[in-house]
Design an enzyme around this catalytic site. Structure first.
Site, PDB file in Angstrom:
ATOM      1  N   ARG A 138      -5.371 -13.553 -37.748  1.00 59.67           N
ATOM      2  CA  ARG A 138      -5.808 -12.904 -37.384  1.00 59.67           C
ATOM      3  C   ARG A 138      -5.219 -12.354 -39.045  1.00 59.67           C
ATOM      4  O   ARG A 138      -4.911 -11.743 -39.656  1.00 59.67           O
ATOM      5  CB  ARG A 138      -4.861 -10.970 -36.466  1.00 59.67           C
ATOM      6  CG  ARG A 138      -5.667 -10.200 -36.774  1.00 59.67           C
ATOM      7  CD  ARG A 138      -4.789  -8.857 -36.011  1.00 59.67           C
ATOM      8  NE  ARG A 138      -4.751  -8.971 -34.380  1.00 59.67           N
ATOM      9  CZ  ARG A 138      -5.091  -8.331 -33.811  1.00 59.67           C
ATOM     10  NH1 ARG A 138      -4.513  -6.809 -34.433  1.00 59.67           N
ATOM     11  NH2 ARG A 138      -6.022  -8.608 -32.746  1.00 59.67           N
TER      12      ARG A 138
ATOM     13  N   GLN B 107     -10.395 -11.099 -27.754  1.00 58.97           N
ATOM     14  CA  GLN B 107     -10.550 -10.183 -26.489  1.00 58.97           C
ATOM     15  C   GLN B 107     -11.409 -10.580 -25.530  1.00 58.97           C
ATOM     16  O   GLN B 107     -11.271  -9.974 -24.601  1.00 58.97           O
ATOM     17  CB  GLN B 107     -11.141  -8.994 -27.591  1.00 58.97           C
ATOM     18  CG  GLN B 107     -11.073  -7.718 -27.068  1.00 58.97           C
ATOM     19  CD  GLN B 107      -9.711  -7.181 -26.234  1.00 58.97           C
ATOM     20  OE1 GLN B 107      -8.693  -7.052 -26.631  1.00 58.97           O
ATOM     21  NE2 GLN B 107      -9.977  -6.710 -24.618  1.00 58.97           N
TER      22      GLN B 107
ATOM     23  N   ASP C 190     -13.758   1.546 -28.149  1.00 58.50           N
ATOM     24  CA  ASP C 190     -12.958   0.649 -29.278  1.00 58.50           C
ATOM     25  C   ASP C 190     -12.694   1.492 -29.643  1.00 58.50           C
ATOM     26  O   ASP C 190     -13.728   3.182 -30.345  1.00 58.50           O
ATOM     27  CB  ASP C 190     -13.722  -0.188 -29.963  1.00 58.50           C
ATOM     28  CG  ASP C 190     -13.098  -0.516 -30.919  1.00 58.50           C
ATOM     29  OD1 ASP C 190     -11.353  -0.520 -30.612  1.00 58.50           O
ATOM     30  OD2 ASP C 190     -12.499  -1.714 -31.063  1.00 58.50           O
TER      31      ASP C 190
ATOM     32  N   CYS D 241      -9.956  -1.805 -25.538  1.00 63.89           N
ATOM     33  CA  CYS D 241      -9.436  -3.031 -25.913  1.00 63.89           C
ATOM     34  C   CYS D 241      -7.991  -2.297 -25.719  1.00 63.89           C
ATOM     35  O   CYS D 241      -6.993  -4.017 -25.881  1.00 63.89           O
ATOM     36  CB  CYS D 241     -10.074  -3.804 -27.214  1.00 63.89           C
ATOM     37  SG  CYS D 241     -10.398  -2.409 -28.376  1.00 63.89           S
TER      38      CYS D 241
ATOM     39  N   ARG E 154      -5.470 -10.612 -21.720  1.00 64.07           N
ATOM     40  CA  ARG E 154      -5.135 -11.400 -22.662  1.00 64.07           C
ATOM     41  C   ARG E 154      -4.617 -12.403 -22.628  1.00 64.07           C
ATOM     42  O   ARG E 154      -4.605 -13.571 -23.666  1.00 64.07           O
ATOM     43  CB  ARG E 154      -4.675 -10.311 -24.081  1.00 64.07           C
ATOM     44  CG  ARG E 154      -5.824  -9.018 -24.505  1.00 64.07           C
ATOM     45  CD  ARG E 154      -6.835  -8.911 -24.703  1.00 64.07           C
ATOM     46  NE  ARG E 154      -6.752 -10.211 -26.113  1.00 64.07           N
ATOM     47  CZ  ARG E 154      -6.527 -10.491 -27.163  1.00 64.07           C
ATOM     48  NH1 ARG E 154      -6.222  -8.256 -26.909  1.00 64.07           N
ATOM     49  NH2 ARG E 154      -6.491 -10.883 -28.595  1.00 64.07           N
TER      50      ARG E 154
HETATM   51  N1   CP Z   1      -6.540  -5.842 -28.112  1.00 62.32           N
HETATM   52  C1   CP Z   1      -5.822  -6.287 -29.536  1.00 62.32           C
HETATM   53  O1   CP Z   1      -6.221  -7.056 -30.135  1.00 62.32           O
HETATM   54  O2   CP Z   1      -5.214  -5.500 -29.476  1.00 62.32           O
HETATM   55  P1   CP Z   1      -3.650  -5.673 -30.834  1.00 62.32           P
HETATM   56  O3   CP Z   1      -4.092  -5.192 -32.206  1.00 62.32           O
HETATM   57  O4   CP Z   1      -2.392  -5.173 -30.363  1.00 62.32           O
HETATM   58  O5   CP Z   1      -3.353  -7.202 -30.463  1.00 62.32           O
HETATM   59  N1  NVA Z   2     -12.359  -3.146 -33.280  1.00 59.95           N
HETATM   60  C1  NVA Z   2     -10.417  -2.576 -33.791  1.00 59.95           C
HETATM   61  C2  NVA Z   2     -10.133  -3.705 -32.468  1.00 59.95           C
HETATM   62  C3  NVA Z   2      -7.964  -3.417 -32.272  1.00 59.95           C
HETATM   63  C4  NVA Z   2      -7.565  -5.087 -31.375  1.00 59.95           C
HETATM   64  C5  NVA Z   2      -9.898  -3.265 -35.046  1.00 59.95           C
HETATM   65  O1  NVA Z   2     -10.482  -4.177 -35.655  1.00 59.95           O
HETATM   66  O2  NVA Z   2      -9.503  -1.946 -35.757  1.00 59.95           O
END
Ligand code: CP
Ligand code: NVA
Length: 314
Positions: A107, A137, A230, A271, A299
């Protein structure tokens, strides 16, 4: 099930409808197993590297618990723990991790980083969110819609808010591939990338699904089975908070917008994490039409399914 052994998941653009459906079918199976108290140990003797440049609750916990509860050994690598991109190139880090781990989750910011990890590690790499995409997601989102309505093809998902962020983009891809109608309600400045939209309209069209966008939130949600939103500014965009809040206020999901679906069975999706009072009001996300908590649980099941399928353990 089509073989996914050895595959990475960097974006759903790389997956066919048949492959996405197979992952969701497997996720349904692992969810059922868990509910029935079946406790297999399919990841016994396996290791996964979990690299997080950005924060996470759901993605981290889903990978860590799904892998660990079946005997695997997850290793969490936070920024500052490893040399990635600082003293050592992404390519070299990937080569080394590929010698030690069975698979890698990443990530972070750049899509090019997760792509390089996949190219140079030689093991399956999973995109746990980048600035561009959030594919794991959307597997959970589609699983949740199918769970609630019994089918995906011909359903309609409306996304309101920042229409060009990672979640909106991946959702549009997933819906187009699986024949789900998809409408974005976003201000002109935040509409999805027009080139991607054109490509997805072609993909969706072969299945009879329609991909549209509008600047009007109410018309976006009309007839929708699911209303999705979101955050108004994503991780890394904190400097844009004031500007986005002003721009996106008319796209807040409240009871009136849910009623504008004209569909009393429509559900609410997010999400998470959610900023209640911004993109959604508490009474909707905490109310009876919200499927956001099932979505969060799913998830884990979808991520487990991706790991099982790509490691050849399903
Ligand atoms: N939806 C999601 O990716 O949540 P986190 O940022 O908590 O992993
Ligand atoms: N669009 C948001 C999603 C978090 C799961 C971000 O990237 O912060």
């Amino acid at each position: 099930m089509p073989s996914l052994v050895g595959r990475s998941l960097l974006t759903l653009l790389d997956y066919t409808a048949e492959e996405i459906t197979a992952i969701i079918d497997l996720a349904d199976r692992v969810k059922r197993e868990r509910a029935e108290g079946v406790r297999p140990r399919r990841f016994e003797g396996r290791t996964i590297a979990l690299i997080f440049e950005k924060r996470s609750t759901r993605t981290r916990c889903a990978f860590e618990t799904a892998f660990g509860e079946e005997g695997g050994h997850p290793v969490f690598l936070a920024p500052g723990d490893i040399h990635l991109g600082e003293k050592e190139s992404v390519e070299d880090t990937a080569r080394v991790l590929g010698r030690m781990f069975d698979c890698i989750e990443f990530r972070g910011y750049r899509q090019s980083t997760v792509e390089a990890l996949a190219r140079f590690s030689g093991v399956p790499v999973y995109n746990g969110l980048t600035d561009s995409y959030h594919p794991t997601q959307v597997l959970a989102d589609l699983m949740t819609v199918r769970e609630r309505f019994g089918s995906l093809r011909g359903r309609t998902v409306a996304y309101v808010g920042d229409g060009r962020n990672n979640v909106a983009t991946s959702l549009m891809i997933g819906c187009a591939k699986l024949g789900v109608n998809f409408t974005v309600g976003a201000p002109a400045e935040l509409e999805p990338d027009p080139r991607l939209t054109a490509q997805l309209k072609e993909i969706a069209g072969t299945d009879g699904a329609v991909i549209t966008s509008t600047t009007d939130a109410k018309s976006a949600v009309r007839g929708a089975d699911a209303v999705y939103t979101d955050v108004w500014y994503s991780m890394g965009e904190e400097a844009k908070a004031a500007e986005r809040t002003a721009l996106l206020r008319p796209y807040q999901v409240d009871e009136t917008l849910m009623a504008a679906t004209g569909n009393e069975k429509s559900i609410f999706l997010h999400c998470l994490p959610a900023v209640k009072g911004n993109e959604v009001v508490a009474s909707v996300i905490d109310g009876p039409r919200s499927a956001a908590w099932d979505q969060a649980e799913n998830r884990k099941h979808t991520i487990k399914a991706v790991m099982l399928a790509t490691l050849g353990l399903s």
